[in-house]
Motif scaffolding. Structure first.
Motif, PDB file in Angstrom:
ATOM      1  N   GLU A   1      28.468  42.401  78.386  1.00 21.25           N
ATOM      2  CA  GLU A   1      27.400  42.126  77.420  1.00 21.25           C
ATOM      3  C   GLU A   1      27.049  43.390  76.637  1.00 21.25           C
ATOM      4  O   GLU A   1      26.858  43.345  75.424  1.00 21.25           O
ATOM      5  CB  GLU A   1      26.158  41.585  78.137  1.00 21.25           C
ATOM      6  CG  GLU A   1      26.302  40.164  78.643  1.00 21.25           C
ATOM      7  CD  GLU A   1      25.116  39.696  79.471  1.00 21.25           C
ATOM      8  OE1 GLU A   1      24.188  40.502  79.709  1.00 21.25           O
ATOM      9  OE2 GLU A   1      25.120  38.528  79.883  1.00 21.25           O
ATOM     10  N   ILE A   2      26.972  44.514  77.339  1.00 20.34           N
ATOM     11  CA  ILE A   2      26.672  45.788  76.665  1.00 20.34           C
ATOM     12  C   ILE A   2      27.797  46.130  75.693  1.00 20.34           C
ATOM     13  O   ILE A   2      27.553  46.535  74.551  1.00 20.34           O
ATOM     14  CB  ILE A   2      26.463  46.911  77.708  1.00 20.34           C
ATOM     15  CG1 ILE A   2      25.165  46.674  78.487  1.00 20.34           C
ATOM     16  CG2 ILE A   2      26.460  48.277  77.040  1.00 20.34           C
ATOM     17  CD1 ILE A   2      24.987  47.578  79.685  1.00 20.34           C
ATOM     18  N   GLU A   3      29.027  45.953  76.147  1.00 21.34           N
ATOM     19  CA  GLU A   3      30.177  46.245  75.290  1.00 21.34           C
ATOM     20  C   GLU A   3      30.198  45.315  74.075  1.00 21.34           C
ATOM     21  O   GLU A   3      30.474  45.747  72.951  1.00 21.34           O
ATOM     22  CB  GLU A   3      31.469  46.101  76.094  1.00 21.34           C
ATOM     23  CG  GLU A   3      32.704  46.601  75.377  1.00 21.34           C
ATOM     24  CD  GLU A   3      33.928  46.576  76.269  1.00 21.34           C
ATOM     25  OE1 GLU A   3      34.995  46.214  75.765  1.00 21.34           O
ATOM     26  OE2 GLU A   3      33.798  46.925  77.458  1.00 21.34           O
TER      27      GLU A   3
ATOM     28  N   GLU B   1      27.267  45.717  67.032  1.00 20.14           N
ATOM     29  CA  GLU B   1      26.574  46.767  66.280  1.00 20.14           C
ATOM     30  C   GLU B   1      27.566  47.559  65.427  1.00 20.14           C
ATOM     31  O   GLU B   1      27.292  47.888  64.271  1.00 20.14           O
ATOM     32  CB  GLU B   1      25.819  47.700  67.234  1.00 20.14           C
ATOM     33  CG  GLU B   1      24.975  48.731  66.545  1.00 20.14           C
ATOM     34  CD  GLU B   1      23.870  48.148  65.697  1.00 20.14           C
ATOM     35  OE1 GLU B   1      23.507  48.785  64.687  1.00 20.14           O
ATOM     36  OE2 GLU B   1      23.368  47.056  66.011  1.00 20.14           O
ATOM     37  N   ALA B   2      28.723  47.869  66.010  1.00 18.07           N
ATOM     38  CA  ALA B   2      29.752  48.591  65.254  1.00 18.07           C
ATOM     39  C   ALA B   2      30.229  47.744  64.074  1.00 18.07           C
ATOM     40  O   ALA B   2      30.441  48.264  62.971  1.00 18.07           O
ATOM     41  CB  ALA B   2      30.928  48.950  66.159  1.00 18.07           C
TER      42      ALA B   2
ATOM     43  N   GLU C   1      29.978  48.704  60.205  1.00 22.27           N
ATOM     44  CA  GLU C   1      31.163  48.681  59.346  1.00 22.27           C
ATOM     45  C   GLU C   1      30.948  47.765  58.153  1.00 22.27           C
ATOM     46  O   GLU C   1      31.323  48.110  57.017  1.00 22.27           O
ATOM     47  CB  GLU C   1      32.384  48.205  60.155  1.00 22.27           C
ATOM     48  CG  GLU C   1      33.681  48.264  59.394  1.00 22.27           C
ATOM     49  CD  GLU C   1      34.876  47.859  60.234  1.00 22.27           C
ATOM     50  OE1 GLU C   1      35.949  47.672  59.649  1.00 22.27           O
ATOM     51  OE2 GLU C   1      34.728  47.717  61.463  1.00 22.27           O
ATOM     52  N   ALA C   2      30.324  46.603  58.388  1.00 18.08           N
ATOM     53  CA  ALA C   2      30.037  45.691  57.281  1.00 18.08           C
ATOM     54  C   ALA C   2      29.081  46.332  56.285  1.00 18.08           C
ATOM     55  O   ALA C   2      29.267  46.212  55.064  1.00 18.08           O
ATOM     56  CB  ALA C   2      29.452  44.387  57.820  1.00 18.08           C
ATOM     57  N   ALA C   3      28.069  47.038  56.788  1.00 20.49           N
ATOM     58  CA  ALA C   3      27.125  47.722  55.900  1.00 20.49           C
ATOM     59  C   ALA C   3      27.845  48.800  55.101  1.00 20.49           C
ATOM     60  O   ALA C   3      27.604  48.969  53.897  1.00 20.49           O
ATOM     61  CB  ALA C   3      25.974  48.321  56.710  1.00 20.49           C
ATOM     62  N   GLN C   4      28.731  49.519  55.760  1.00 17.67           N
ATOM     63  CA  GLN C   4      29.487  50.569  55.084  1.00 17.67           C
ATOM     64  C   GLN C   4      30.389  49.953  54.015  1.00 17.67           C
ATOM     65  O   GLN C   4      30.489  50.490  52.905  1.00 17.67           O
ATOM     66  CB  GLN C   4      30.318  51.350  56.104  1.00 17.67           C
ATOM     67  CG  GLN C   4      31.042  52.536  55.533  1.00 17.67           C
ATOM     68  CD  GLN C   4      31.838  53.285  56.602  1.00 17.67           C
ATOM     69  OE1 GLN C   4      32.118  52.753  57.662  1.00 17.67           O
ATOM     70  NE2 GLN C   4      32.212  54.504  56.300  1.00 17.67           N
TER      71      GLN C   4
END
Length: 191
Positions: free
Chosen positions: A75-77, A83-84, A88-91
């Motif tokens: 779940e953490i992964e 989040e990554a 990346e989408a925001a970038q």
């Protein structure tokens, strides 16, 4: 009390409720010993089965704990991957916006250049049209001046060089003379 029981047993008196008869006591003891031996031999097997069962339960609990920790880790992964991916989408969005701004700026620059070229071409065309109109107007005014001069003088001007000089002089005088708007308006009103 034990002594009264023994006396009662020896004298074959009525059987006591508390003390069984000797044959019953012997057979009961023999049965007890047989059962004790059987249980003694079977007890290690039961203990082994119980130990194996306890070990399996412990392994199951350990696996369940490991599965819970693995699930938490997963779940953490997964949250980190999400989040990554968001970052990346925001970038990518920011990069696309900056590229779009660059394209728009480039298009504006090109449009401004094209507009400048179009303005230059239009100004050249206007200048050429103006010169053509001036030449045409000079010719028309020259012809009118020649015809007027012929009517005033009463002769036909056959010398084209002389008539051309007269026309040019007349047009130069017209260009140098200041145009008085009130005189033009009064002369047009008189007609």
């Amino acid at each position: 009390m034990l002594s009264t029981m023994m006396i009662a047993a020896e004298g074959h008196e009525s059987p006591s409720v508390m003390l069984p008869a000797w044959p019953d006591l012997i057979w009961g003891t023999v049965c007890f010993i047989i059962i004790a031996i059987a249980v003694g031999k079977a007890l290690p097997r039961f203990a082994k089965v119980l130990d194996e069962r306890s070990a399996r339960i412990s392994e199951g609990l350990a696996l369940a704990d490991k599965a819970k920790s693995d699930q938490k880790h997963a779940e953490i992964e997964a949250a980190q991957l999400v989040e990554a991916a968001r970052r990346e989408a925001a970038q990518i969005r920011e990069q696309a916006q900056s590229e779009a701004k660059a394209i728009v700026a480039q298009a504006r620059t090109e449009a401004a250049g094209e507009a400048g070229k179009a303005m230059d071409a239009a100004q050249r065309q206007i200048k050429a049209d103006k010169q053509a109109a001036q030449i045409s107007l000079r010719n028309d005014v020259g012809l009118l001046a020649t015809s007027l001069a012929e009517k005033v003088v009463g002769e036909h001007l056959s010398d084209s060089a002389a008539s051309s000089r007269v026309i040019d002089r007349f047009l130069d005088e017209l260009e140098q003379a200041p145009v008085d708007a009130s005189a033009v308006a009064s002369s047009e009103g008189a007609r």
